[in-house]
Design a protein around this motif. Structure first.
Motif, PDB file in Angstrom:
ATOM      1  N   LEU A  13      -3.178  -2.362  -0.183  1.00  9.75           N
ATOM      2  CA  LEU A  13      -2.682  -3.422  -1.062  1.00  9.75           C
ATOM      3  C   LEU A  13      -3.227  -4.799  -0.700  1.00  9.75           C
ATOM      4  O   LEU A  13      -3.034  -5.760  -1.444  1.00  9.75           O
ATOM      5  N   ARG A  14      -3.905  -4.915   0.427  1.00 11.39           N
ATOM      6  CA  ARG A  14      -4.494  -6.202   0.823  1.00 11.39           C
ATOM      7  C   ARG A  14      -6.008  -6.090   0.906  1.00 11.39           C
ATOM      8  O   ARG A  14      -6.718  -6.528   0.028  1.00 11.39           O
ATOM      9  N   GLU A  17      -7.498  -4.096  -2.054  1.00 10.31           N
ATOM     10  CA  GLU A  17      -7.467  -4.785  -3.347  1.00 10.31           C
ATOM     11  C   GLU A  17      -8.566  -5.833  -3.460  1.00 10.31           C
ATOM     12  O   GLU A  17      -8.770  -6.403  -4.530  1.00 10.31           O
ATOM     13  N   LEU A  24      -4.379  -5.659  -8.612  1.00  9.93           N
ATOM     14  CA  LEU A  24      -3.136  -4.969  -8.954  1.00  9.93           C
ATOM     15  C   LEU A  24      -2.073  -5.993  -9.302  1.00  9.93           C
ATOM     16  O   LEU A  24      -1.979  -7.052  -8.665  1.00  9.93           O
ATOM     17  N   THR A  26       2.142  -6.912  -9.690  1.00 11.58           N
ATOM     18  CA  THR A  26       3.269  -6.659  -8.782  1.00 11.58           C
ATOM     19  C   THR A  26       3.878  -5.282  -9.006  1.00 11.58           C
ATOM     20  O   THR A  26       4.194  -4.569  -8.039  1.00 11.58           O
ATOM     21  N   LYS A  29       1.760  -2.688  -7.390  1.00  7.24           N
ATOM     22  CA  LYS A  29       1.872  -2.745  -5.931  1.00  7.24           C
ATOM     23  C   LYS A  29       3.164  -2.074  -5.459  1.00  7.24           C
ATOM     24  O   LYS A  29       3.176  -1.382  -4.438  1.00  7.24           O
ATOM     25  N   ALA A  46       1.086  -5.690   2.723  1.00  5.48           N
ATOM     26  CA  ALA A  46       1.368  -5.855   1.297  1.00  5.48           C
ATOM     27  C   ALA A  46       0.531  -6.937   0.632  1.00  5.48           C
ATOM     28  O   ALA A  46       0.448  -6.981  -0.597  1.00  5.48           O
ATOM     29  N   GLY A  47      -0.078  -7.821   1.420  1.00  2.00           N
ATOM     30  CA  GLY A  47      -0.897  -8.858   0.813  1.00  2.00           C
ATOM     31  C   GLY A  47      -1.091 -10.050   1.715  1.00  2.00           C
ATOM     32  O   GLY A  47      -0.751 -10.029   2.904  1.00  2.00           O
ATOM     33  N   ASP A  55       0.347 -13.056  -5.229  1.00  2.00           N
ATOM     34  CA  ASP A  55       0.371 -12.290  -3.990  1.00  2.00           C
ATOM     35  C   ASP A  55       1.667 -12.537  -3.221  1.00  2.00           C
ATOM     36  O   ASP A  55       2.229 -11.607  -2.625  1.00  2.00           O
ATOM     37  N   SER A  58       4.275 -10.480  -4.863  1.00  2.00           N
ATOM     38  CA  SER A  58       4.090  -9.048  -4.580  1.00  2.00           C
ATOM     39  C   SER A  58       4.578  -8.683  -3.184  1.00  2.00           C
ATOM     40  O   SER A  58       5.221  -7.647  -2.989  1.00  2.00           O
ATOM     41  N   VAL A  62       7.492  -5.979  -2.513  1.00  2.00           N
ATOM     42  CA  VAL A  62       7.267  -4.813  -1.659  1.00  2.00           C
ATOM     43  C   VAL A  62       8.257  -4.820  -0.500  1.00  2.00           C
ATOM     44  O   VAL A  62       8.800  -3.772  -0.110  1.00  2.00           O
TER      45      VAL A  62
END
Length: 390
Positions: A13-14, A17, A24, A26, A29, A46-47, A55, A58, A62
């Motif tokens: 996801l980080r 991506e 992506l 939210t 994710k 997660a970002g 981000d 998100s 998450v």
């Protein structure tokens, strides 16, 4: 001796991506994060919260839904970054701030226009500040692969003094050979004061196709966390592929290393990530590619039909694939044709098979691959069809 666990740090996801065109939202994710939690990864990055409002949102979302894994947010060695990540991670059951700075002479001179001593001080201060927000702080030494080992050890010591619980040793450019990367981890394990207070982590890129090999070599030499992505997606040529390192450790029990990943969910997770990111997974991708358990050579097909382990070192079911695929092409033999014919309802004698096989080869020379419908046509246009249907 009991096996030691390798923690799986998923950065799909980080870092994953960061592939161009794979942004992506939210909701996506959240879906992927929940699947990763179900898969059994230990950490979900997660970002990069400060990089954009989206981000930040998100990482917050998450953090709220993940039940088991640690949720991690990336920062630079900048106070505002760290504050923003801490805010985004507030609702995480197990939050981690991932902060760091470049340590190679190239980064120090050209990127930061700084000195080695100043970088050590910045590393210490960043970790110490992150520690005021969360207990679990991971430090990354960007471009560690090209950082001289003695200096890298000094940076790691400063991070540990600041309170780092994990030391990320990235081969940021994918330049290291496995022997070099393994030796680097070994050197740090043996020469960093206070190393027993932190976990060494591998974060390898695939520019020369060595990301998985480097990560495994790092684990063999003392690293206890591997940072990876589903399908190996990531910057440029990608990151270490999660499914590869997990199955390597599973298939080589003598390494005395294991993960908590539920491998039966690997294929499903791979498909989910591919769908949401809109990125094609190459057919010959190890473990999760469409051809990973497919056989088209007659010699291989005959061996697999007789005993799957003749040409497969992994049981397809162990990664969530229903069964091996026997693909009919002009390279296929009689055993494969008889096997596929049986699947669609024809039990052929040896003489019948010999006659049908000649017709099959004519079809196969005209088509790349023979489908089930083609098998019916091949048999029905053979001289034996009347005999079979009588």
């Amino acid at each position: 001796m009991s096996k030691q666990q390798i923690q799986i740090f998923d950065t799909t996801l980080r870092d994953g991506e960061q592939v161009p065109g794979c942004k992506l939202n939210t909701d996506q994710k959240i879906i992927i994060a929940q699947q990763l939690d179900l898969l059994g990864v230990d950490v979900i990055e997660a970002g990069f919260p400060i990089s954009s409002p989206g981000d930040f949102k998100s990482v917050q979302a998450v953090s709220e839904v993940v039940q088991n894994a640690t949720v991690c947010g990336l920062t630079r060695a900048v106070r505002k970054d760290i504050e923003t990540a801490a805010e985004a991670l507030k609702k995480a059951k197990k939050p981690r701030i991932h902060t760091g700075i470049g340590t190679s002479d190239s980064h120090i001179k050209h990127k930061f226009k700084s000195t080695r001593q100043e970088i050590i001080e910045r590393a210490f201060e960043a970790v110490r500040y992150a520690k005021t927000f969360v207990e679990d702080v991971e430090f990354y030494a960007e471009d560690a692969g090209r950082t001289e080992n003695e200096y890298l050890a000094r940076v790691c010591e400063a991070a540990i003094k600041g309170g780092a619980t994990v030391l990320n040793i990235p081969d940021t450019t994918g330049y290291c050979l496995p022997s070099e990367y393994g030796a680097k981890i070994k050197y740090l394990k043996e020469n960093v004061k206070g190393i027993e207070k932190a976990i060494l982590s591998c974060h390898c890129h695939n520019d020369l196709g060595l990301a998985t090999a480097n990560s495994i070599e790092g684990a063999i030499h003392g690293a206890r966390q591997i940072e990876c992505t589903i399908n190996g997606i990531g910057e440029r040529a990608g990151n270490t592929a999660l499914e590869e390192v997990v199955m390597i450790l599973k298939q080589h029990p003598y390494l005395d290393l294991h993960t908590n990943v539920q491998t039966q969910l690997l294929y499903e997770t791979s498909q989910m990530v591919s769908k949401h990111m809109g990125i094609y997974t190459q057919p010959n991708k190890a473990i999760v590619g469409s051809n990973a358990f497919a056989h088209s050579s007659g010699i291989h097909q005959d061996g697999v039909i007789k005993n799957r382990e003749t040409y497969e070192i992994i049981d397809p079911k162990s990664v969530g694939v229903t069964e091996s695929a026997i693909v009919l092409t002009a390279r296929s033999g009689r055993a494969a044709l008889a096997y596929r014919a049986r699947k669609v309802g024809y039990e052929l004698t040896k003489l019948q098979l010999d006659e049908v096989y000649e017709n099959f080869l004519n079809f196969a020379d005209r088509k790349k691959e023979i489908a089930d419908d083609d098998i019916h046509e091949i048999i029905e246009t053979s001289n034996i069809f009347q005999e079979l249907s009588a």
